[in-house]
Enzyme design. Structure first.
Site, PDB file in Angstrom:
ATOM      1  N   ALA A 284       0.730  -1.084  -0.074  1.00  0.00           N
ATOM      2  CA  ALA A 284       0.037  -0.049   0.027  1.00  0.00           C
ATOM      3  C   ALA A 284       0.936   1.251   0.011  1.00  0.00           C
ATOM      4  CB  ALA A 284      -1.018  -0.030   0.999  1.00  0.00           C
ATOM      5  N   TYR A 285       1.851   1.087   0.849  1.00  0.00           N
ATOM      6  CA  TYR A 285       2.741   2.388   1.019  1.00  0.00           C
ATOM      7  C   TYR A 285       3.596   2.698  -0.361  1.00  0.00           C
ATOM      8  CZ  TYR A 285       6.725   5.289   2.729  1.00  0.00           C
ATOM      9  OH  TYR A 285       7.505   6.258   2.946  1.00  0.00           O
TER      10      TYR A 285
END
Length: 295
Positions: free
Chosen positions: A161-162
Protein backbone atom coordinates in the site's frame (compact mmCIF):
# COMPACT_ATOMS: atom_id res chain seq x y z
CA UNK A 1 25.93 10.97 -1.02
CA UNK A 2 28.56 12.81 0.97
CA UNK A 3 28.35 15.97 3.01
CA UNK A 4 30.60 17.82 0.58
CA UNK A 5 28.01 17.40 -2.14
CA UNK A 6 25.51 19.46 -0.15
CA UNK A 7 27.02 22.91 -0.46
CA UNK A 8 24.48 24.91 -2.44
CA UNK A 9 24.25 28.65 -2.98
CA UNK A 10 23.87 30.90 0.07
CA UNK A 11 21.72 33.52 -1.64
CA UNK A 12 18.67 31.24 -1.43
CA UNK A 13 18.79 31.48 2.37
CA UNK A 14 16.26 33.73 4.12
CA UNK A 15 13.67 32.81 1.49
CA UNK A 16 10.28 31.45 2.59
CA UNK A 17 9.82 27.67 2.50
CA UNK A 18 6.69 25.67 3.33
CA UNK A 19 7.23 22.11 4.56
CA UNK A 20 4.39 19.70 5.28
CA UNK A 21 4.43 16.93 7.87
CA UNK A 22 6.78 18.78 10.22
CA UNK A 23 5.30 17.47 13.47
CA UNK A 24 7.78 14.61 13.82
CA UNK A 25 10.41 12.51 12.12
CA UNK A 26 12.20 13.70 9.00
CA UNK A 27 9.86 16.65 8.47
CA UNK A 28 10.52 18.01 11.94
CA UNK A 29 14.28 17.63 11.56
CA UNK A 30 14.23 19.22 8.12
CA UNK A 31 12.21 22.22 9.31
CA UNK A 32 14.65 22.85 12.17
CA UNK A 33 17.64 22.37 9.85
CA UNK A 34 16.38 24.80 7.21
CA UNK A 35 15.52 27.44 9.81
CA UNK A 36 18.98 27.01 11.28
CA UNK A 37 20.48 27.71 7.85
CA UNK A 38 18.66 30.96 7.33
CA UNK A 39 15.45 29.97 5.59
CA UNK A 40 12.16 31.39 6.73
CA UNK A 41 10.33 28.14 7.44
CA UNK A 42 6.56 27.69 7.59
CA UNK A 43 6.31 24.27 9.23
CA UNK A 44 3.05 22.47 8.55
CA UNK A 45 1.63 20.61 11.56
CA UNK A 46 -1.79 19.11 12.21
CA UNK A 47 -2.15 20.16 15.86
CA UNK A 48 -1.37 23.39 17.66
CA UNK A 49 0.50 21.56 20.44
CA UNK A 50 2.85 20.01 17.84
CA UNK A 51 3.57 23.49 16.53
CA UNK A 52 4.34 24.84 19.99
CA UNK A 53 6.70 21.98 20.70
CA UNK A 54 8.46 22.57 17.38
CA UNK A 55 8.74 26.30 18.06
CA UNK A 56 10.33 25.56 21.45
CA UNK A 57 12.90 23.26 19.81
CA UNK A 58 13.89 25.80 17.19
CA UNK A 59 17.05 27.79 17.80
CA UNK A 60 15.90 30.40 15.30
CA UNK A 61 12.91 32.74 15.23
CA UNK A 62 12.67 32.06 11.51
CA UNK A 63 10.55 28.94 12.12
CA UNK A 64 6.79 29.53 12.14
CA UNK A 65 4.37 26.61 12.70
CA UNK A 66 1.24 26.59 10.53
CA UNK A 67 -1.76 24.30 10.90
CA UNK A 68 -1.84 22.29 7.69
CA UNK A 69 -3.65 18.99 7.15
CA UNK A 70 -2.90 17.86 3.60
CA UNK A 71 -6.10 15.77 3.49
CA UNK A 72 -8.36 18.75 4.33
CA UNK A 73 -9.03 21.27 1.55
CA UNK A 74 -10.20 23.93 3.99
CA UNK A 75 -7.01 23.52 6.01
CA UNK A 76 -4.91 23.84 2.86
CA UNK A 77 -6.70 27.02 1.77
CA UNK A 78 -6.35 28.57 5.22
CA UNK A 79 -2.64 27.68 5.40
CA UNK A 80 -1.98 29.14 1.94
CA UNK A 81 -3.67 32.42 2.87
CA UNK A 82 -1.82 32.60 6.19
CA UNK A 83 1.60 31.90 4.67
CA UNK A 84 1.02 34.32 1.77
CA UNK A 85 0.12 37.11 4.18
CA UNK A 86 3.13 36.40 6.42
CA UNK A 87 5.56 36.10 3.50
CA UNK A 88 4.40 39.41 2.07
CA UNK A 89 6.20 40.98 -0.85
CA UNK A 90 9.12 38.59 -0.45
CA UNK A 91 6.89 35.78 -1.71
CA UNK A 92 7.14 32.03 -1.21
CA UNK A 93 10.28 30.42 -2.59
CA UNK A 94 9.68 26.70 -2.11
CA UNK A 95 7.31 23.92 -1.08
CA UNK A 96 8.56 20.66 0.45
CA UNK A 97 5.88 17.96 0.25
CA UNK A 98 7.04 15.73 3.08
CA UNK A 99 3.78 14.69 4.81
CA UNK A 100 2.94 11.02 4.57
CA UNK A 101 1.77 7.89 6.37
CA UNK A 102 2.74 4.24 6.03
CA UNK A 103 0.25 1.38 5.89
CA UNK A 104 2.14 -1.88 6.40
CA UNK A 105 0.29 -5.15 5.90
CA UNK A 106 -0.22 -7.86 3.26
CA UNK A 107 -2.29 -6.35 0.46
CA UNK A 108 -4.94 -9.05 0.85
CA UNK A 109 -5.58 -7.70 4.34
CA UNK A 110 -5.61 -3.95 3.61
CA UNK A 111 -9.18 -2.54 3.68
CA UNK A 112 -9.98 -0.34 0.65
CA UNK A 113 -10.78 2.55 3.00
CA UNK A 114 -7.29 2.35 4.48
CA UNK A 115 -5.69 2.27 1.03
CA UNK A 116 -7.70 5.35 0.08
CA UNK A 117 -6.45 7.09 3.22
CA UNK A 118 -2.87 6.12 2.32
CA UNK A 119 -3.22 7.57 -1.17
CA UNK A 120 -5.07 10.64 0.07
CA UNK A 121 -2.23 11.53 2.44
CA UNK A 122 0.72 10.55 0.25
CA UNK A 123 -0.49 11.46 -3.24
CA UNK A 124 -3.74 13.42 -3.48
CA UNK A 125 -2.89 15.69 -0.53
CA UNK A 126 0.54 16.71 -1.84
CA UNK A 127 -0.98 17.54 -5.21
CA UNK A 128 -3.69 19.65 -3.55
CA UNK A 129 -1.05 21.54 -1.54
CA UNK A 130 1.04 22.01 -4.69
CA UNK A 131 -1.95 23.41 -6.58
CA UNK A 132 -2.65 25.87 -3.75
CA UNK A 133 0.93 27.22 -3.63
CA UNK A 134 1.85 27.10 -7.32
CA UNK A 135 0.68 30.67 -8.13
CA UNK A 136 3.19 31.92 -5.55
CA UNK A 137 5.97 29.63 -6.78
CA UNK A 138 5.48 30.79 -10.37
CA UNK A 139 5.91 34.40 -9.27
CA UNK A 140 9.19 33.65 -7.47
CA UNK A 141 10.33 31.07 -10.05
CA UNK A 142 10.69 28.84 -7.03
CA UNK A 143 11.00 25.16 -6.27
CA UNK A 144 9.02 22.10 -5.29
CA UNK A 145 10.64 19.18 -3.45
CA UNK A 146 8.59 15.99 -3.21
CA UNK A 147 9.64 13.35 -0.68
CA UNK A 148 9.10 9.67 -1.43
CA UNK A 149 11.42 6.80 -0.35
CA UNK A 150 13.46 3.92 -1.66
CA UNK A 151 10.11 2.13 -2.02
CA UNK A 152 9.44 4.41 -4.95
CA UNK A 153 11.90 2.18 -6.84
CA UNK A 154 11.13 -1.29 -5.47
CA UNK A 155 7.83 -2.51 -4.02
CA UNK A 156 8.60 -4.58 -0.93
CA UNK A 157 6.29 -7.35 0.29
CA UNK A 158 4.03 -6.15 3.12
CA UNK A 159 4.59 -2.52 2.15
CA UNK A 160 2.47 -2.73 -0.98
CA UNK A 161 0.00 0.00 0.00
CA UNK A 162 2.83 2.36 0.90
CA UNK A 163 4.78 1.52 -2.28
CA UNK A 164 1.64 2.12 -4.36
CA UNK A 165 1.55 5.68 -3.02
CA UNK A 166 5.29 6.18 -3.51
CA UNK A 167 5.23 4.97 -7.10
CA UNK A 168 2.30 7.28 -7.77
CA UNK A 169 4.09 10.25 -6.19
CA UNK A 170 7.17 9.51 -8.29
CA UNK A 171 5.09 9.61 -11.46
CA UNK A 172 3.33 12.77 -10.33
CA UNK A 173 6.69 14.40 -9.65
CA UNK A 174 8.03 13.52 -13.09
CA UNK A 175 4.93 14.99 -14.73
CA UNK A 176 5.08 18.16 -12.62
CA UNK A 177 8.77 18.64 -13.40
CA UNK A 178 8.08 18.50 -17.13
CA UNK A 179 4.93 20.63 -17.00
CA UNK A 180 6.40 23.35 -14.78
CA UNK A 181 9.84 23.66 -16.36
CA UNK A 182 8.59 26.07 -19.07
CA UNK A 183 6.97 28.16 -16.30
CA UNK A 184 10.22 28.56 -14.38
CA UNK A 185 9.39 26.27 -11.42
CA UNK A 186 11.98 23.59 -10.59
CA UNK A 187 10.76 20.23 -9.25
CA UNK A 188 13.01 17.73 -7.42
CA UNK A 189 12.49 14.38 -5.73
CA UNK A 190 14.07 13.15 -2.48
CA UNK A 191 14.24 9.37 -1.90
CA UNK A 192 15.46 8.65 1.63
CA UNK A 193 16.33 5.09 2.51
CA UNK A 194 15.93 3.53 5.94
CA UNK A 195 16.48 6.09 8.71
CA UNK A 196 15.89 5.44 12.40
CA UNK A 197 12.82 7.58 13.15
CA UNK A 198 9.51 7.02 15.02
CA UNK A 199 7.84 5.88 11.78
CA UNK A 200 9.00 2.31 12.44
CA UNK A 201 6.87 2.11 15.59
CA UNK A 202 3.92 3.37 13.55
CA UNK A 203 4.54 0.69 10.92
CA UNK A 204 4.15 -2.03 13.55
CA UNK A 205 1.08 -0.35 15.07
CA UNK A 206 -0.61 -0.03 11.68
CA UNK A 207 0.11 -3.64 10.82
CA UNK A 208 -1.34 -4.91 14.08
CA UNK A 209 -4.39 -2.72 13.58
CA UNK A 210 -4.99 -4.19 10.12
CA UNK A 211 -4.63 -7.76 11.40
CA UNK A 212 -7.14 -6.97 14.14
CA UNK A 213 -9.85 -6.34 11.54
CA UNK A 214 -9.47 -9.37 9.27
CA UNK A 215 -10.72 -12.94 9.82
CA UNK A 216 -8.46 -14.98 12.10
CA UNK A 217 -7.59 -17.62 9.45
CA UNK A 218 -6.42 -14.90 7.06
CA UNK A 219 -4.39 -13.15 9.74
CA UNK A 220 -2.78 -16.45 10.76
CA UNK A 221 -1.83 -17.11 7.13
CA UNK A 222 0.45 -14.07 7.05
CA UNK A 223 1.28 -13.25 10.67
CA UNK A 224 4.50 -15.31 11.15
CA UNK A 225 6.20 -13.99 8.00
CA UNK A 226 4.91 -10.47 8.63
CA UNK A 227 6.44 -10.48 12.12
CA UNK A 228 9.80 -11.56 10.68
CA UNK A 229 9.51 -8.80 8.10
CA UNK A 230 8.88 -6.22 10.83
CA UNK A 231 11.86 -7.40 12.86
CA UNK A 232 14.14 -7.30 9.82
CA UNK A 233 12.90 -3.85 8.85
CA UNK A 234 13.37 -2.45 12.35
CA UNK A 235 16.85 -3.95 12.61
CA UNK A 236 17.78 -2.42 9.26
CA UNK A 237 16.57 1.01 10.36
CA UNK A 238 18.38 0.85 13.71
CA UNK A 239 21.60 -0.22 11.97
CA UNK A 240 21.32 2.40 9.23
CA UNK A 241 24.16 4.89 9.03
CA UNK A 242 21.91 7.35 7.18
CA UNK A 243 20.70 10.12 9.49
CA UNK A 244 17.89 12.69 9.45
CA UNK A 245 20.67 15.24 8.97
CA UNK A 246 21.64 13.56 5.68
CA UNK A 247 18.03 13.89 4.55
CA UNK A 248 17.82 17.54 5.59
CA UNK A 249 21.07 18.37 3.77
CA UNK A 250 19.65 16.75 0.64
CA UNK A 251 16.55 18.94 0.83
CA UNK A 252 18.69 22.04 1.40
CA UNK A 253 20.80 21.26 -1.65
CA UNK A 254 17.66 20.85 -3.76
CA UNK A 255 16.54 24.29 -2.57
CA UNK A 256 19.85 26.10 -3.07
CA UNK A 257 21.82 24.50 -5.91
CA UNK A 258 22.01 26.42 -9.16
CA UNK A 259 21.28 23.16 -11.02
CA UNK A 260 19.65 20.77 -8.53
CA UNK A 261 19.37 17.09 -9.31
CA UNK A 262 16.03 15.71 -10.42
CA UNK A 263 16.43 12.89 -7.84
CA UNK A 264 18.33 12.74 -4.57
CA UNK A 265 18.78 9.20 -3.25
CA UNK A 266 19.73 9.51 0.41
CA UNK A 267 21.51 6.45 1.80
CA UNK A 268 23.19 3.44 0.26
CA UNK A 269 20.00 1.36 0.44
CA UNK A 270 18.01 3.92 -1.56
CA UNK A 271 20.81 4.04 -4.13
CA UNK A 272 20.99 0.24 -4.25
CA UNK A 273 17.21 -0.10 -4.68
CA UNK A 274 17.26 2.26 -7.66
CA UNK A 275 20.18 0.38 -9.23
CA UNK A 276 18.63 -3.05 -8.70
CA UNK A 277 15.29 -1.93 -10.15
CA UNK A 278 17.08 -0.85 -13.32
CA UNK A 279 19.51 -3.76 -13.67
CA UNK A 280 17.69 -6.89 -12.50
CA UNK A 281 14.86 -8.68 -14.34
CA UNK A 282 11.65 -8.96 -12.34
CA UNK A 283 12.15 -12.65 -11.49
CA UNK A 284 15.68 -12.04 -10.21
CA UNK A 285 14.44 -9.16 -8.08
CA UNK A 286 11.65 -11.37 -6.75
CA UNK A 287 14.25 -13.91 -5.64
CA UNK A 288 16.22 -11.18 -3.84
CA UNK A 289 13.10 -10.26 -1.86
CA UNK A 290 11.87 -13.81 -1.27
CA UNK A 291 13.54 -14.05 2.14
CA UNK A 292 10.97 -11.57 3.45
CA UNK A 293 8.11 -13.98 2.73
CA UNK A 294 9.82 -17.32 3.30
CA UNK A 295 7.70 -19.65 5.42
Amino acid sequence: MTTSQFTGRPEAARRAVVITGASSGLGRHCALHLAGHGFRVFAGVRRAEDGERLREEATSSRLRPVILDVTDENSIRAAEAEVAEEAGAQGIWALVNNAGTCVSAPLECVPPAQLRQQLDTNVVGPLAVTQAFLPHLRRTRGRIVNVTSGLGSIASPYLGAYATGQFAKEGMTDALRRELRPLGVTVCLIQPGAIDTPIWNKVRETGNEVFGHVPRPLADLYRPTFERFLQANEARAHASRTSPEDFARGVRHALTAARPKTRYRIGTDAQAAAALSRLLPDRALDRCLSALTKR
